[in-house]
Write an enzyme that holds these catalytic residues in place. Structure first.
Site, PDB file in Angstrom:
ATOM      1  CG  ASN A 428       6.486   6.063   0.877  1.00 56.01           C
ATOM      2  OD1 ASN A 428       6.900   4.981   1.293  1.00 56.01           O
ATOM      3  ND2 ASN A 428       6.503   7.005   2.198  1.00 56.01           N
ATOM      4  CD  GLU A 429       4.584   5.077   4.835  1.00 55.97           C
ATOM      5  OE1 GLU A 429       4.592   5.932   5.774  1.00 55.97           O
ATOM      6  OE2 GLU A 429       5.000   3.980   5.303  1.00 55.97           O
ATOM      7  CB  CYS A 430       0.036   9.653  -0.870  1.00 49.82           C
ATOM      8  SG  CYS A 430       1.901  10.512  -1.166  1.00 49.82           S
ATOM      9  CB  SER A 472       4.487   1.479  -1.798  1.00 50.24           C
ATOM     10  OG  SER A 472       4.896   0.555  -0.888  1.00 50.24           O
ATOM     11  CG  HIS A 489       4.463   0.500   3.902  1.00 47.94           C
ATOM     12  ND1 HIS A 489       4.947   1.710   3.577  1.00 47.94           N
ATOM     13  CD2 HIS A 489       4.849  -0.134   2.492  1.00 47.94           C
ATOM     14  CE1 HIS A 489       5.321   2.019   2.536  1.00 47.94           C
ATOM     15  NE2 HIS A 489       5.094   0.977   1.690  1.00 47.94           N
TER      16      HIS A 489
END
Length: 817
Positions: A428-430, A472, A489
């Site tokens: 997630n969002e790394c 993501s 996102h």
């Protein structure tokens, strides 16, 4: 056959004697397993409720200390004396060392893994002493950070070094409680020399009236020629297919063709038939050596990233494209053992009732309990499953990578058979955060190789049939959050102070995070705040909004759209209403933006504590007002109203692919100043496809000739049941003047359930009801004169209720002339 012996009884715990001070915690105290140090102390009355006001600040010492848990047990009589005995730790949180009869048996460093340890040589028949020493996760993580160097990580940087639920260190919606303890079961295990290690199921293809499925059976131990495997597939108690395998190996692949398969479908697209898969391992004398069972579903799944030379991001289930209507899931409690099956059932039942078809398991939490995936199978909720990496860089030294390999393989093998499991996602969002804040080259991100080499390589081995997505958000553009490819996102809205009306500029292919904040329901705050602190600007209340300047955003966006008041009840109603209007506006846009946008996943479904957050259901499992807006806008049919040039266009967006819909459209034109209906008319409609069908065009000049107006459009079925309703207004609600309606309420209740009837003399906008002991099954609706609105209610405690006991909220009352 396997034999198990539970070890959850007779545990005690204390602080490690080597920790200075805290002498009152150095005597052995009773505790619960599964559990955590925090909840054990709470149950003993030794700490205050961690969720009350700012008690979090007083409890940081718990995670800074080392703790010891111990129990004793006898070797079970039913266990064979000459066969090996394993001890199974399904989950320890997190850094621990276990001792049996004074001798170390294992050191643990990953809460996402299970551990099986042969303890045969260390057992005695009576009074075996098991002791587990837990090391402070904070001290451990900081020591590794000191050794290997600080990485770019949002929030607490040391968390990246420990394979522990990242949210436990604190997030922008939750408190910091880095827990410790035996958070999953411990048991003894004895099995035969050969046993079933793993059972997989895949749907290879569906063609016409046949499906080809594949069963993978992994057998451990010394397989001999006498072994036989019997595989059967049944549906509703009826045998569908069976096969016998006489040449058994350690890895066995069995293919079966199924005639007229009952296909598994997501919610709102069909049924969820679950087959019973049974695998029996026998010897030549027909003695059962081992047995494994699974519930499985027959379905295919694809994620299409390019179509006709254009980028896209769409899910196909059984070769049918599905618009994703989803919610993000976070752990449902800061203390994981308190996440009961009842909690899961209620939350996922509410998700299904809200017309969701996907749950995204966010990468800062945990690989969830089996019950979650079982419920998703039963309810038709597809699962987007992140691996547990979130918002930062992660180390790549050898020991860390080896730990990850086992973690990934174990969890993929455990979950692979679930038909609801739709997609694996690396993190997630790394990558997006690295791109934003560190370097435009995301391949330089520490941890990049985990998501682009390690995990996909393992998936090719253990779950090659399921789609994988590296991060993501992600795509094939330089910016991982670019709208032109992959998924996005959308956090310009809310977090970057952009108003939700600006969503019309978003042209994302697929949105896997977006959201808007509101406080928990009034009843939930009664256990989290003292009465004197129930004020919208009180520091104790603000403490429960963990986003930096989160409370400022609440007031900023509220003042942009609605009247502002600091009266407690009114503030909760209006801020929850603003959240509902924001989510409605965004989802309507993305549904209308088809065929470009193919899915929207709300941040977030649930909370882990009483909070002001993005959730649509609060920590007491009470839906916020926004939940009902989401339920309506995720419905199979919605009506959207858009102003294009000199017309208002009314469109029916239909997600029931195979249904021919016949009904009628009713339009009410309301004068603002008087709130009187000045015009209304009805039109029959007939829809036979699922696109955005324009069902009415109204010249704007016809609407404005009578002054400022509100248009309410309703679609009814042919048997006169309301299918969907929407409104259109030129200005923002804060600038509207409306008189107060007179709403009559009548209660018609049984012992635990019943309904109330509401009637209004004027159009009443966004009606809400509150009673501390009653759940109202519809809220936030528009009520027109001449209508009788019946609302189902639940009254589980059988509390006598009078009309005067029900608090009524309606937007008109804040817009009165």
């Amino acid at each position: 056959m396997k034999k198990k012996y539970d070890l959850s009884e007779n545990w005690t715990f204390k602080i490690d004697d080597n920790i200075g001070g805290y002498n009152e915690f150095k005597e052995w105290m009773k505790c619960e397993v599964p559990g955590t140090v925090h909840t054990d102390l709470l149950n003993l009355g030794l700490i205050e409720d961690p969720f009350f006001e700012d008690n979090e600040l007083e409890l940081g010492w718990i995670s800074e200390c080392d703790w010891i848990y111990k129990t004793s047990f006898d070797l079970p009589d039913e266990f064979e004396k000459d066969s090996p005995v394993l001890i199974v730790f399904e989950g320890l949180d997190t850094i621990a060392e276990a001792f049996l009869n004074g001798e170390s048996i294992y050191k643990f460093d990953n809460m996402f893994r299970s551990y099986k340890i042969d303890i045969t040589s260390k057992l005695v028949e009576k009074n075996n002493k098991l002791e587990i020493k837990f090391i402070s996760p904070i001290k451990y993580a900081k020591s590794l950070e000191d050794k290997h160097g600080k990485l770019y990580v949002e929030l607490n940087t040391e968390r990246a070094y420990i394979r522990k639920a990242q949210y436990s260190f604190g997030w922008d919606w939750g408190p910091s409680f880095p827990t410790m303890g035996v958070y999953k079961p411990i048991y003894l295990l004895q099995k035969d020399s050969v046993s079933i290690k793993n059972l997989k199921f895949n749907t290879l293809s569906i063609s016409g009236s046949k499906a080809m499925v594949e069963v993978g059976v992994e057998v451990e131990g010394a397989v001999n020629p006498d072994c036989i495997l019997e595989i059967s597939l049944s549906l509703k108690g009826q045998l569908i297919k069976e096969k016998t395998v006489k040449d058994v190996y350690n890895k066995n692949i069995i293919k079966m063709e199924i005639d007229k398969p009952a296909l598994w479908w997501p919610c709102c697209q069909g049924d969820q038939p679950l087959y019973s898969l049974s695998t029996v391992l026998k010897n030549k004398n027909e003695k059962i050596i081992d047995l494994e069972k699974r519930k499985v579903g027959i379905r295919t799944i694809e994620v299409i990233l390019e179509e006709n030379g254009e980028n896209t991001f769409k899910f196909f289930i059984n070769k049918k494209k599905i618009f994703i209507k989803g919610v993000n899931w976070i752990p449902t409690d800061s203390f994981l053992p308190r996440a009961s099956e009842e909690k899961y059932r209620k939350l996922f039942f509410l998700a299904k009732k809200a017309n969701c078809n996907m749950i995204r398991i966010w990468g800062g939490g945990v690989y969830e309990q089996d019950i979650l995936y079982k419920l998703c199978d039963e309810l038709g909720l597809m699962v987007w499953q992140d691996f547990m990496f979130a918002c930062g860089a992660y180390p790549e030294y050898d020991e860390f990578i080896e730990n990850i390999k086992i973690e990934v393989k174990q969890n993929v093998e455990r979950l692979q058979h679930h038909p609801s499991l739709a997609l694996w996602c690396g993190n997630n969002e790394c990558e997006w955060l690295w791109y934003q804040k560190k370097d435009k080259d995301i391949s330089k991100l520490p941890g990049y190789q985990i998501y682009h080499n390690l995990i996909p390589g393992l998936l090719k081995e253990v779950d090659p049939m399921r789609p994988y997505w590296p991060s993501s958000p992600s795509g094939n553009d330089e910016d991982p959050n670019d709208q032109n490819s992959g998924n996005t996102h959308q956090w310009n809205i809310w977090s970057n102070w952009v108003d939700y009306t600006e969503v019309i500029k978003d042209n994302s292919l697929f949105v896997s995070e977006f959201g808007f904040q509101a406080p928990a329901n009034k009843k939930t705050w009664t256990a989290a705040l003292s009465e004197k602190n129930m004020q919208c600007d009180n520091p104790m209340f603000v403490f429960h909004n963990k986003q930096v300047e989160g409370q400022k955003r609440i007031f900023q966006f509220l003042s942009d759209h609605l009247p502002v008041t600091c009266e407690w009840d009114d503030f909760i109603y209006l801020s929850q209403l603003n959240q509902g209007l924001a989510l409605k506006n965004c989802i309507e846009h993305w549904r209308s933006n088809s065929p470009v946008t193919k899915g929207a996943i709300i941040w977030q479904l649930n909370d882990c504590w009483p909070a002001v957050s993005w959730s649509i259901i609060d920590s007491d499992l009470i839906p916020k007002l926004s939940y009902f807006f989401v339920r309506n806008v995720f419905a199979p049919k919605i009506i959207t109203i858009e102003k294009e040039d000199s017309y208002l266009k009314l469109k029916l967006n239909n997600h029931n692919w195979d249904e021919v819909f016949t009904g009628c459209l009713k339009i009410h034109l309301i004068e603002q100043q008087s709130c009187k209906i000045i015009n209304d008319y009805t039109k029959e409609i007939h829809i036979n496809d699922c696109v955005n069908n324009t069902i009415q065009k109204i010249p704007v000049e016809e609407l404005v000739k009578n002054g400022k107006y509100i248009l309410v459009a309703s679609v009814y079925s042919k048997d006169d049941k309301l299918v969907c309703r929407n409104f259109f207004i030129e200005q923002r609600w804060k600038d509207v003047k409306l008189p107060k309606p007179k709403i009559d309420i009548e209660i018609k209740s049984g012992a635990e359930a019943g309904y109330i009837c509401l009637k209004s003399d004027l159009p009443a906008f966004f009606v809400d009801l509150y009673h501390p002991e009653i759940s109202f099954l519809d809220r936030g609706f528009i009520l027109l004169p001449g209508e009788e609105k019946r609302i189902m209610l639940k009254n589980k405690r059988h509390v006598p209720v009078e009309v005067d006991d029900i608090e009524l909220f309606v937007l008109n009352n804040y817009l009165d002339n």
